[in-house]
Design a protein around this motif. Structure first.
Motif, short mmCIF file in Angstrom:
data_model
loop_
_atom_site.label_atom_id
_atom_site.label_comp_id
_atom_site.label_asym_id
_atom_site.label_seq_id
_atom_site.Cartn_x
_atom_site.Cartn_y
_atom_site.Cartn_z
N UNK A 141 0.80 -1.23 0.00
CA UNK A 141 0.00 0.00 0.00
C UNK A 141 0.83 1.28 0.00
N UNK A 142 2.01 1.27 0.64
CA UNK A 142 2.81 2.50 0.73
C UNK A 142 3.93 2.54 -0.30
N UNK A 143 4.33 1.37 -0.84
CA UNK A 143 5.38 1.33 -1.88
C UNK A 143 4.77 1.05 -3.26
N UNK A 144 4.01 -0.05 -3.36
CA UNK A 144 3.41 -0.38 -4.65
C UNK A 144 2.16 0.47 -4.90
N UNK A 145 1.65 1.14 -3.84
CA UNK A 145 0.55 2.11 -3.94
C UNK A 145 -0.75 1.50 -4.44
N UNK A 203 6.24 19.08 3.42
CA UNK A 203 5.34 18.41 2.48
C UNK A 203 5.48 16.91 2.71
N UNK A 204 4.33 16.23 2.73
CA UNK A 204 4.41 14.82 3.13
C UNK A 204 3.19 14.05 2.63
N UNK A 205 3.41 12.79 2.28
CA UNK A 205 2.30 11.86 2.07
C UNK A 205 2.35 10.82 3.18
N UNK A 206 1.19 10.54 3.74
CA UNK A 206 1.07 9.51 4.79
C UNK A 206 -0.08 8.60 4.40
N UNK A 207 0.21 7.31 4.26
CA UNK A 207 -0.82 6.34 3.88
C UNK A 207 -1.22 5.51 5.10
N UNK A 208 -2.53 5.39 5.31
CA UNK A 208 -3.06 4.54 6.39
C UNK A 208 -3.69 3.32 5.73
N UNK A 209 -2.95 2.18 5.67
CA UNK A 209 -3.50 1.00 4.98
C UNK A 209 -4.80 0.52 5.62
N UNK A 210 -5.67 -0.03 4.77
CA UNK A 210 -7.03 -0.44 5.20
C UNK A 210 -7.03 -1.31 6.44
N UNK A 211 -6.11 -2.31 6.49
CA UNK A 211 -6.12 -3.26 7.61
C UNK A 211 -5.82 -2.57 8.93
N UNK A 212 -4.98 -1.52 8.90
CA UNK A 212 -4.60 -0.82 10.13
C UNK A 212 -5.80 -0.11 10.75
N UNK A 213 -6.81 0.16 9.91
CA UNK A 213 -8.00 0.88 10.39
C UNK A 213 -9.24 0.00 10.42
N UNK A 228 -7.88 2.16 1.76
CA UNK A 228 -6.87 2.96 2.46
C UNK A 228 -7.34 4.40 2.69
N UNK A 229 -6.67 5.07 3.63
CA UNK A 229 -6.89 6.50 3.84
C UNK A 229 -5.58 7.22 3.51
N UNK A 230 -5.70 8.42 2.94
CA UNK A 230 -4.51 9.15 2.48
C UNK A 230 -4.44 10.52 3.13
N UNK A 231 -3.27 10.85 3.68
CA UNK A 231 -3.02 12.20 4.19
C UNK A 231 -2.02 12.87 3.27
N UNK A 232 -2.35 14.12 2.93
CA UNK A 232 -1.52 14.91 2.03
C UNK A 232 -1.25 16.22 2.75
N UNK A 233 -0.01 16.66 2.78
CA UNK A 233 0.27 17.95 3.42
C UNK A 233 1.28 18.73 2.58
#
Length: 445
Positions: free
Chosen positions: A186-190, A317-327, A332-337
């Motif tokens: 989810x965070x590498x292969x997206x 500036x940052x991307x933060x991915x919250x994979x589905x299983x973690x929640x 997935x949930x995506x944070x963009x800053x």
């Protein structure tokens, strides 16, 4: 307007603008219209006054936030992967000369209630607190296999045919744990869900290679770049490109109506009593609502803050991915800053967004796990929009409708749609074999 065109494009969203640029470069006569008086359609960027008008009606923004014109708040915020297909399209068309990019500081993943930097190669895997000692060794071997893999070199395949072996089988060969699979997938292969596990592994391995090569490109903390002044710059740059190649642009054209002949084929577009003839129509779903179906809904929160996202090493500036299983979710949930460092906010201010595929009718509750990671907020706006996909047969009606933007905070899915549409419209494959060194980003010195 009473001329004949090869293609009429309706809507100036990013997909439509890329297509009109590509088609103009390809020698087609293009007319591009939009009912709005601004570029960008659903993927526009708003200043503070526009943001307040849209979400708070006529409320004026507080003076403490600074000047309205210093803000460029993306309505569909996404980063650009440095070696990805969007960069290839930018180079292929020469649009890079109209844009300035800056590397994105950080790429993070949420795992077991903590924020971690995403390890992207064998060296980082050994340092990462995401894994225990033995898992680090297994992950390192997996990363080395991926880094060494070349289509043209059978020795690097280790006896595996990646067009037949699934991603799940490769992962089990290296004995990786579920949490490791989660961040790799989810965070590498997206990927935004887990269906990739049962598909041939070639795409999975190529996506991880793309991430690692993009990361190495600018020696920054992430594989992403982002334009100064926000994504609203992209549609305008492609509009300039189209104009250079003879394309015609008309904004503020109300009630654009596609005209069809008796056999149901598109033959032109009428606006304000005038009809422009054409062979093909390209548009976003809002212009041909009877040729699309709803397939989902994106929920998002747009936030203004006076600090970076906590636990991201003060990244501007940052991307933060919250994979589905973690929640405990299906997607997935995506944070963009982003911040004033990319000229999208007043000095000292940060723009963050949290987005996900909606699974309930309560976006505020659904987005809470992501919003809670942001820390204190100056302002927050909640929004959601429906996602549509085309249902028509392009051979029968000559209408080419783009899919709506998804919740991901990167552009790969968006560009895949554009490349597929280009091939359908022209009958040609888009040649994206370019020299990636022709694009540069500030921050790579």
């Amino acid at each position: 307007m009473d001329e004949e065109y090869d293609v009429i494009v309706l809507g100036t969203g990013l997909k439509e603008c890329i297509l009109s640029g590509l088609l103009s470069v390809n020698g087609l006569k293009v007319l591009h219209m939009d009912r709005n008086d601004y570029y960008g359609g659903a993927s526009t960027s708003l200043n503070l006054n526009q943001l307040w008008k849209r979400f708070r009606e006529n409320d004026t923004p507080p003076e403490s936030l600074g000047a309205s014109k210093e803000y460029n708040v993306d309505m569909v915020p996404k980063f650009i992967i440095a070696n990805g297909n969007l960069v290839r399209v930018l180079i292929h068309t020469g649009v890079t000369k109209y844009l300035n990019f800056k590397a994105v500081d950080g790429s993070y993943v949420y795992n077991k209630n903590k924020i971690h930097k995403v390890p992207a190669n064998d060296v980082e895997a050994l340092k990462s607190p995401l894994m225990g000692l033995f898992e680090k060794r297994r992950a390192r071997k997996f990363f080395i296999y991926v880094q060494d893999y070349e289509d043209s070199d059978p020795k690097s395949h280790e006896g595996l045919d990646l067009t037949k072996v699934t991603a799940r089988e490769i992962i089990s060969k290296y004995g990786l744990e579920d949490d490791t699979i989660d961040f790799i997938g989810h965070a590498l292969a997206l990927y935004h869900d887990d269906s990739y596990l049962d598909q041939p592994a070639l795409n999975f391995v190529k996506r991880i290679k793309l991430y690692a090569e993009s990361l190495a490109r600018f020696q920054g903390g992430s594989p992403y770049i982002y334009p100064l002044y926000g994504l609203g710059e992209l549609p305008q740059a492609f509009a300039r490109l189209s104009a250079v190649y003879g394309g015609t642009y008309m904004l503020n054209k109300p009630d654009c109506k596609v005209e069809f002949d008796e056999s149901g084929k598109a033959i032109g577009v009428t606006s304000e009593g005038e009809t422009a003839k054409c062979k093909k129509v390209v548009c976003d779903p809002s212009y041909l609502s009877d040729k699309v179906k709803k397939v989902g809904r994106v929920a998002r929160a747009i936030c203004i803050m006076s600090h970076p996202i906590p636990n991201t090493h003060d990244s501007h500036s940052v991307q933060l991915i919250l994979p589905q299983k973690q929640l405990g979710r299906k997607s997935d949930m995506y944070l963009f800053c982003c911040s004033y460092a990319h000229n999208v906010a007043a000095k000292g201010k940060y723009i963050a967004s949290v987005s996900t595929e909606a699974e309930t009718d309560n976006p505020e509750a659904e987005l809470k796990p992501g919003v809670d990671l942001l820390g204190p907020l100056d302002e927050i706006f909640y929004d959601s929009y429906d996602r549509y996909v085309p249902t028509n047969s392009t051979e029968e009606d000559n209408c080419f409708v783009s899919t709506s933007y998804d919740a991901t905070s990167h552009f790969e899915t968006t560009v895949d749609d554009v490349i597929e549409m280009y091939s359908k419209i022209t009958g040609k494959e888009l040649d994206l074999s370019v020299d990636l060194n022709d694009a540069s980003a500030a921050g790579d010195e």
